[in-house]
Design an enzyme around this catalytic site. Structure first.
Site, PDB file in Angstrom:
ATOM      1  N   LYS A   1       0.862  -1.188   0.000  1.00 31.03           N
ATOM      2  CA  LYS A   1       0.000   0.000   0.000  1.00 31.03           C
ATOM      3  C   LYS A   1       0.902   1.244   0.000  1.00 31.03           C
ATOM      4  O   LYS A   1       2.083   1.157   0.311  1.00 31.03           O
ATOM      5  CB  LYS A   1      -0.884   0.023   1.264  1.00 31.03           C
ATOM      6  CG  LYS A   1      -1.754  -1.214   1.456  1.00 31.03           C
ATOM      7  CD  LYS A   1      -2.480  -1.114   2.796  1.00 31.03           C
ATOM      8  CE  LYS A   1      -3.020  -2.478   3.195  1.00 31.03           C
ATOM      9  NZ  LYS A   1      -3.555  -2.452   4.568  1.00 31.03           N
ATOM     10  N   GLY A   2       0.311   2.358  -0.331  1.00 30.06           N
ATOM     11  CA  GLY A   2       1.087   3.602  -0.365  1.00 30.06           C
ATOM     12  C   GLY A   2       1.496   4.050   1.025  1.00 30.06           C
ATOM     13  O   GLY A   2       0.869   3.706   2.017  1.00 30.06           O
ATOM     14  N   VAL A   3       2.581   4.840   1.102  1.00 25.72           N
ATOM     15  CA  VAL A   3       3.028   5.337   2.404  1.00 25.72           C
ATOM     16  C   VAL A   3       3.437   6.814   2.320  1.00 25.72           C
ATOM     17  O   VAL A   3       4.029   7.363   3.220  1.00 25.72           O
ATOM     18  CB  VAL A   3       4.177   4.450   2.944  1.00 25.72           C
ATOM     19  CG1 VAL A   3       5.473   4.685   2.161  1.00 25.72           C
ATOM     20  CG2 VAL A   3       4.395   4.643   4.432  1.00 25.72           C
ATOM     21  N   GLY A   4       3.099   7.455   1.214  1.00 26.59           N
ATOM     22  CA  GLY A   4       3.641   8.803   0.979  1.00 26.59           C
ATOM     23  C   GLY A   4       3.099   9.885   1.877  1.00 26.59           C
ATOM     24  O   GLY A   4       3.828  10.775   2.279  1.00 26.59           O
ATOM     25  N   GLU A   5       1.807   9.859   2.212  1.00 23.42           N
ATOM     26  CA  GLU A   5       1.184  11.059   2.769  1.00 23.42           C
ATOM     27  C   GLU A   5       0.711  10.930   4.212  1.00 23.42           C
ATOM     28  O   GLU A   5       0.350  11.934   4.837  1.00 23.42           O
ATOM     29  CB  GLU A   5      -0.020  11.458   1.904  1.00 23.42           C
ATOM     30  CG  GLU A   5       0.384  11.867   0.496  1.00 23.42           C
ATOM     31  CD  GLU A   5      -0.822  11.955  -0.432  1.00 23.42           C
ATOM     32  OE1 GLU A   5      -1.942  11.687   0.030  1.00 23.42           O
ATOM     33  OE2 GLU A   5      -0.622  12.280  -1.606  1.00 23.42           O
TER      34      GLU A   5
END
Lengths: 133, 333
Positions: A85-89
């Site tokens: 899963k994304g972790v950028g924001e």
């Protein structure tokens, strides 16, 4: 406002490289703290921006934030390849409410309601003066 | 952010600098470290056709203990070294610091730490260490930034600035030096060559010094601050002591560095025990703020807020300074 401790957990599915995950979270958290306490796009009465250099537009540096403690949570696998899963924001999204609510909690005994950021020292004193008046 | 074009001069003698300043007139500016000047030029808040650098003039650097005709230089054999408690060792002494001496050198000097503690304690509050490695005391005083530390310390201690021009050398008491926003009593062709700090405590009473300031982030310009020096009269028969003299320099609370004269006068001569109380300190902070008529107001804090912070800074620094003075006197009794 002095932040005594900052704990953050994220769920990015399986971590490919934990260092990168923590770096992403740290960057986001610091940006979020800046938004809550320091950064202000201020304008004068004629509409001229007044925070036009980094002397006036304040960003938190490594020296201005507490040590960030991380918790890594993995729930269900994500929809993408490998279950990642994304972790950028995440860090930047959670930090402003966390910081603002911490300040709100500290000021609650005075009956103060926080309605705007950044929570500068002058803004907090003004809020206290308002309820005392 | 690039500066407008300028010509750079770096003579080896102070006299050449003043000659150049006389020739070049208003278009020239002395650079003494450049930690304020260069950013201002880069932002084009300031534009000069000529910069005259003092870095090659070795005589403008150094820290010396002085007493009459006696000087102590590199070896720092100042009598002040013999210990703070021995007032006879402090009597008549002063410390001369060359204009080109870096803040880092001042912060690292044993002589300054012992003989002018307020200056030593204010030094770590100046910018980052990289800035202190290049920034100089002469630059800081001549720039006359109201929120800077050294001008407030110089005011509190009653320092004297020395200036050189083609007409010769003259001394300017710091109390008469700061004339307006970023303006000083220096003539266009005058060079600040050094500053002399009197060593407090020579008359036998205990001394205490404290500096306090508050900024949005630790290295930002202070919203408000205070540098305080206190000298006591020495214990009388009943073991009491009075405030013989004191100096309160204000940081970031006006267009120029300021001295809180009314607050000083209100407490000079009073009993030290009472003067050091929290209630009295609060009053002194309030008195210091009552004198002010043009407190800056900007994005980081309206004037009202700065005064509030300033009162707290004065009160805190005052109480710490008095406590140190009283303790020193008790220890030497």
């Amino acid at each position: 406002v002095r932040l005594l401790r900052y704990i953050v957990s994220e769920d990015c599915g399986r971590m490919i490289n934990p260092n990168v995950v923590e770096g992403q979270i740290a960057g986001g958290v610091v940006q979020g703290i800046g938004g809550a306490l320091l950064e202000e796009l201020a304008y004068d009465a004629d509409g001229n921006p007044v925070a036009t250099t980094f002397m006036d537009y304040l960003l938190p540096t490594a020296a201005d934030v507490p040590v960030i403690e991380y918790g890594h949570v993995e729930t269900a696998p994500g929809p993408g390849p490998g279950g990642y899963k994304g972790v950028g924001e995440g860090g930047a999204i959670g930090a402003p409410p966390a910081v603002v609510n911490a300040v709100a909690d500290a000021l609650a005994p005075f009956g103060v309601t926080i309605t705007r950021v950044p929570l500068t020292p002058a803004a907090i004193i003004a809020l206290l003066d308002e309820v005392r008046a | 952010v690039k500066s407008a074009a300028f010509e750079y001069h770096a003579p080896a003698r102070a006299e050449e600098i003043t000659e150049l300043l006389g020739e070049l007139g208003d278009g020239a500016k002395v650079i003494a470290g450049g930690q304020s000047l260069v950013p201002m030029m880069a932002l084009r808040l300031a534009v000069f056709d000529h910069l005259v650098d003092i870095r090659n003039v070795s005589g403008l650097r150094g820290i010396e203990g002085r007493n009459g005709n006696w000087k102590s230089g590199a070896a720092e054999h100042s009598a002040a070294e013999h210990g703070a408690a021995e007032h006879s060792a402090r009597h008549g002494w002063s410390v001369w610091i060359g204009a080109g001496t870096t803040q880092a050198a001042i912060g690292g000097s044993d002589l300054v730490a012992k003989a002018v503690p307020l200056l030593a304690r204010a030094t770590p509050l100046i910018g980052h260490f990289q800035i202190r490695n290049r920034g100089t005391i002469g630059g800081s005083l001549a720039h006359a930034e109201a929120a800077a530390e050294y001008p407030a310390v110089a005011l509190a201690l009653g320092a004297t600035v020395e200036a050189l021009s083609p007409r010769g050398q003259r001394s300017i008491p710091v109390a008469e030096f700061f004339t307006g926003i970023w303006s000083t009593a220096l003539e266009a062709d005058e060079l600040l060559t050094g500053v002399t700090f009197p060593v407090w405590g020579g008359a036998g009473g205990g001394c205490g010094f404290a500096v306090e300031e508050f900024a949005r982030r630790p290295v930002d310009f202070a919203l408000a601050g205070a540098a305080v020096a206190v000298e006591l009269s020495g214990l009388d028969g009943s073991g009491g002591s009075r405030i013989r003299r004191c100096g309160i320099g204000l940081i970031g609370l006006g267009p120029t560095p300021l001295r809180a004269s009314a607050a000083e006068a209100s407490v000079t001569g009073t009993a030290a025990g009472d003067a050091g109380s929290a209630a009295r300190a609060k009053e002194i902070g309030a008195t210091a703020m009552a004198e002010l008529d043009s407190v800056p107001s900007d994005l980081h804090g309206p004037a009202k807020y700065r005064k509030r912070v300033g009162a707290a800074m004065v009160a805190t620094a005052w109480q710490r300074a008095v406590k140190e003075a009283v303790n020193q006197e008790a220890a030497s009794a």
